[in-house]
Design an enzyme around this catalytic site. Structure first.
Site, mmCIF file in Angstrom:
data_model
loop_
_atom_site.group_PDB
_atom_site.id
_atom_site.type_symbol
_atom_site.label_atom_id
_atom_site.label_comp_id
_atom_site.label_asym_id
_atom_site.label_seq_id
_atom_site.Cartn_x
_atom_site.Cartn_y
_atom_site.Cartn_z
ATOM 1 N N ASP A 140 -44.618 34.427 -36.163
ATOM 2 C CA ASP A 140 -45.442 35.523 -36.672
ATOM 3 C C ASP A 140 -46.626 35.695 -35.714
ATOM 4 O OD1 ASP A 140 -46.617 37.390 -38.539
ATOM 5 O OD2 ASP A 140 -48.000 35.772 -39.049
ATOM 6 N N THR A 170 -50.082 37.639 -36.406
ATOM 7 C CA THR A 170 -51.429 37.554 -36.974
ATOM 8 C C THR A 170 -51.601 36.283 -37.795
ATOM 9 O OG1 THR A 170 -51.475 39.962 -37.111
ATOM 10 C CG2 THR A 170 -53.136 38.756 -38.367
ATOM 11 N N ASP A 201 -48.017 32.425 -41.604
ATOM 12 C CA ASP A 201 -49.226 32.006 -42.319
ATOM 13 C C ASP A 201 -49.511 32.822 -43.573
ATOM 14 O OD1 ASP A 201 -50.119 34.433 -41.017
ATOM 15 O OD2 ASP A 201 -52.152 33.762 -41.474
#
Length: 646
Positions: A342, A344, A538
């Site tokens: 991922d 961001t 996250d």
């Protein structure tokens, strides 16, 4: 030999132990330690008794019946009682283990009058059990020693006064004061003060780390210089410290596929040894060679060495800042060939900054930020933090929306005082029927994300936000590619932004504008192609992909949903810790394979030599014990060193 028993569960349900509980734990631990010492002394006495009996038989101290040695018979039965007892339990459980084959060998030796041989073999096996217990006990003590990292009391500021309370009385939100030289009792945010904190036991970082307002600190670490005021965010098992204990506990509870394979192989090798012994006796009619064949098999090195390797690897990974939730995921990490990343919050800090605010219809920056801050107040997306922070800098009052809805990958929709506020992607505005005067400002150029803001059906403008790559991200990706892994960047951000970030990082492929279900589909498609996939994320939008991957890895700074969905948690969100965990997993697999191959080699050569009469029972016993301990010691190389965890 016997497989180590699981660890007793350490009670960290709510918080560190109180003073009374700590005394109770110390009492229990002292009793356990005393019991261990008593047990070791009992075994040493048993070994000494067998050795003296062997000497008596060798020198024929007392032999009233010449065909039978009374001393040899009794000493073998008494000294070998632990072996016979476990063999009987294995028969009841229908398990084929080395204890059963050794029992057959010992009774065979007694039957042909090899009393001295039987006693020496018994002494060898008992000594191996003690050495194995001491070796495995090192891993267990490493976990019990973790209790020493927690302080019993804490200083807190309550009602304007500083008071000392029991650590178990701490509550979330308490302001904890940590003096120089003291251990930090909670995970939390530094509110005031500056200091250096030694956190090697938690993150594996050798040098003390400087802490200032806004820094995170972890329970069990040592404050070295200045005083710190810390807000208690997590207590007990919720702390990073508690997660480490749970991870190492799960290493003994979980049974990875490779461990089940080790147990099966151990059983097969015993069958092989007994079959080879029967064949040897049928061909040669030599009882000594037959007994030697049974004795020389060393499969128990696999059975004991494999769980010890898994325990050591998970403990070492935790020491280096990666909490692996079980042996199953450790084994999967060793086989990973594809890494999905991922963007961001994973490759970037997730704390982007506003670069520019562009008006669409003459609205001011304050008006655009005021509307955006209302909608983003309850959002967990990293971009929302930048908007709230800029509103605070401009002293814009931030109020709660009347209604709030989050669409993963698109944005948020809120209602305030009867008006709808939309903050998110251009697609989201179009879906909600907002089409008038959408600004065009080179969307995504230079890695900048544009957030569109609309209120009451009118476009107010866009907020241009840029995130910052983590300093270790580029080197971590390079290390993964150096390990032969395929790296793919998956992001919900614009394709232009994702492409630029991917090019900067050096990933193999970068795909943007993905919704959560599309990320999950990527995982499903890759697994359908027999790829072993690890997903790093996250946020809430990463949770589906984390669950579907062979191994889901969550950043420690990520959302609770991501951390609960993941199989591995990175303390401090450092990507280099993931790379180190991959190396440890591969090393663990290598050690286990070494034990497998070594056992097959020793058993094959040993059984062959014994069958042809080149090994007598004593030499066979020596080879058996030596090979077993060699494989166990090979596994101990994975145990963490350099701290009390090792």
């Amino acid at each position: 030999m016997s497989t180590p028993q699981p660890l007793e569960k350490l009670d960290l349900t709510t918080s560190p132990p109180s003073d009374d509980r700590q005394k109770s734990l110390e009492h229990v631990n002292s009793n356990d330690t005393r019991h261990e010492h008593d047990f070791e002394w009992l075994e040493l006495i048993r070994i000494g008794f067998v050795v003296l009996a062997a000497a008596a038989v060798w020198f024929r101290v007392w032999e009233p019946f010449s065909p039978i040695s009374i001393i040899g018979m009794l000493a073998t039965v008494i000294g070998g009682y632990p072996i016979f007892k476990e063999a009987f339990e294995n028969i009841v459980e229908r398990k084929m283990t080395m204890e059963l084959s050794m029992t057959i060998a010992l009774f065979s030796a007694l039957a042909i009058g090899e009393f001295f041989t039987a006693l020496v073999i018994t002494a060898f096996v008992l000594a191996a059990e003690v050495l194995e217990g001491l070796t495995v006990g090192r891993g267990r003590r490493a976990i019990h020693d973790l209790l020493d990292f927690l302080p019993r009391t804490a200083l807190v500021r309550r009602n304007g006064e500083v008071v000392e309370i029991l650590a178990e009385s701490l509550r979330t939100g308490d302001l904890v004061i940590v003096k120089p030289g003291g251990r930090i009792p909670v995970d939390g945010l530094v509110l005031s003060g500056r200091s250096f904190v030694e956190q090697a036991a938690i993150t594996g970082e050798a040098m003390p780390i400087e802490k200032s307002p806004g820094s995170m600190v972890y329970a069990g670490t040592i404050n070295q210089s200045g005083a710190l005021d810390v807000r208690a965010d997590k207590l007990g098992r919720d702390t990073t410290f508690g997660k480490i204990i749970e991870a190492v506990e799960s290493a003994e509870k979980s049974r990875a596929p490779v461990q089940k394979t080790a147990d099966r192989l151990a059983g097969y090798l015993v069958y092989f040894a007994l079959g080879a012994a029967l064949l040897t006796f049928t061909i040669t009619h030599n009882v000594r060679s037959t007994i030697s064949v049974v004795i020389v098999a060393g499969a128990c090195g696999i059975a004991a060495g494999t769980p010890l390797a898994i325990l050591g690897a998970i403990g070492r990974a935790a020491h280096h800042g990666a909490i692996i939730k079980g042996g199953l995921y450790l084994e999967a990490m060793a086989k990973v060939d594809t890494v999905l990343l991922d963007k961001t919050g994973t490759l970037t800090f997730g704390t982007p900054q506003i670069r520019d605010v562009v008006s669409a219809n003459g609205f001011t920056e304050r008006e655009i930020l005021a509307a955006a801050s209302v909608a983003e107040l309850k959002s967990e997306h990293p971009l929302s933090k930048a908007i709230i922070a800029r509103a605070a800098d401009l002293a814009i009052p931030v109020v709660d929306p009347d209604e709030f809805a989050y669409t993963p990958g698109k944005g948020v929709i809120a209602h305030y005082q009867g008006e709808e506020i939309i903050v998110g992607s251009r697609t989201l505005l179009l879906e909600r029927g907002v089409k008038r005067v959408l600004p065009v400002n080179g969307h995504g150029v230079g890695g900048i994300s544009e957030v569109y803001v609309a209120k009451g059906g009118r476009v107010l403008g866009t907020i241009r936000i840029a995130d910052v790559l983590r300093p270790e991200a580029k080197s971590a990706v390079a290390a993964m590619r150096g390990m032969g892994l395929t790296t793919i960047l998956l992001s919900g951000d614009a394709q232009e932004v994702t492409t630029l970030v991917g090019r900067d990082l050096g990933v193999d492929e970068a795909v943007g504008e993905l919704l959560p279900d599309q990320k999950a589909q990527w995982v499903t498609d890759l697994r359908a192609k027999n790829r072993t996939v690890v997903m790093l994320g996250d946020g809430i939008n990463d949770a589906p992909a984390l669950v579907l991957a062979n191994v889901g890895v969550a950043m420690g700074s990520g959302t609770d949903v991501a951390r609960e969905s993941a199989d591995v948690i990175l303390i401090g969100s450092d990507l280099s810790k993931f790379v180190e965990a991959l190396r440890i997993a591969r090393r663990c697999r290598g050690v286990i394979i070494q034990n497998f191959v070594g056992t097959l080699f020793v058993d094959s050569i040993g059984v062959g030599m014994a069958a042809f009469g080149f090994l007598n029972p004593l030499l066979a016993a020596f080879i058996h014990v030596t090979s077993e301990l060699a494989f166990i010691l090979n596994s101990t190389r994975l145990l963490p060193r350099g701290s009390k965890m090792g």
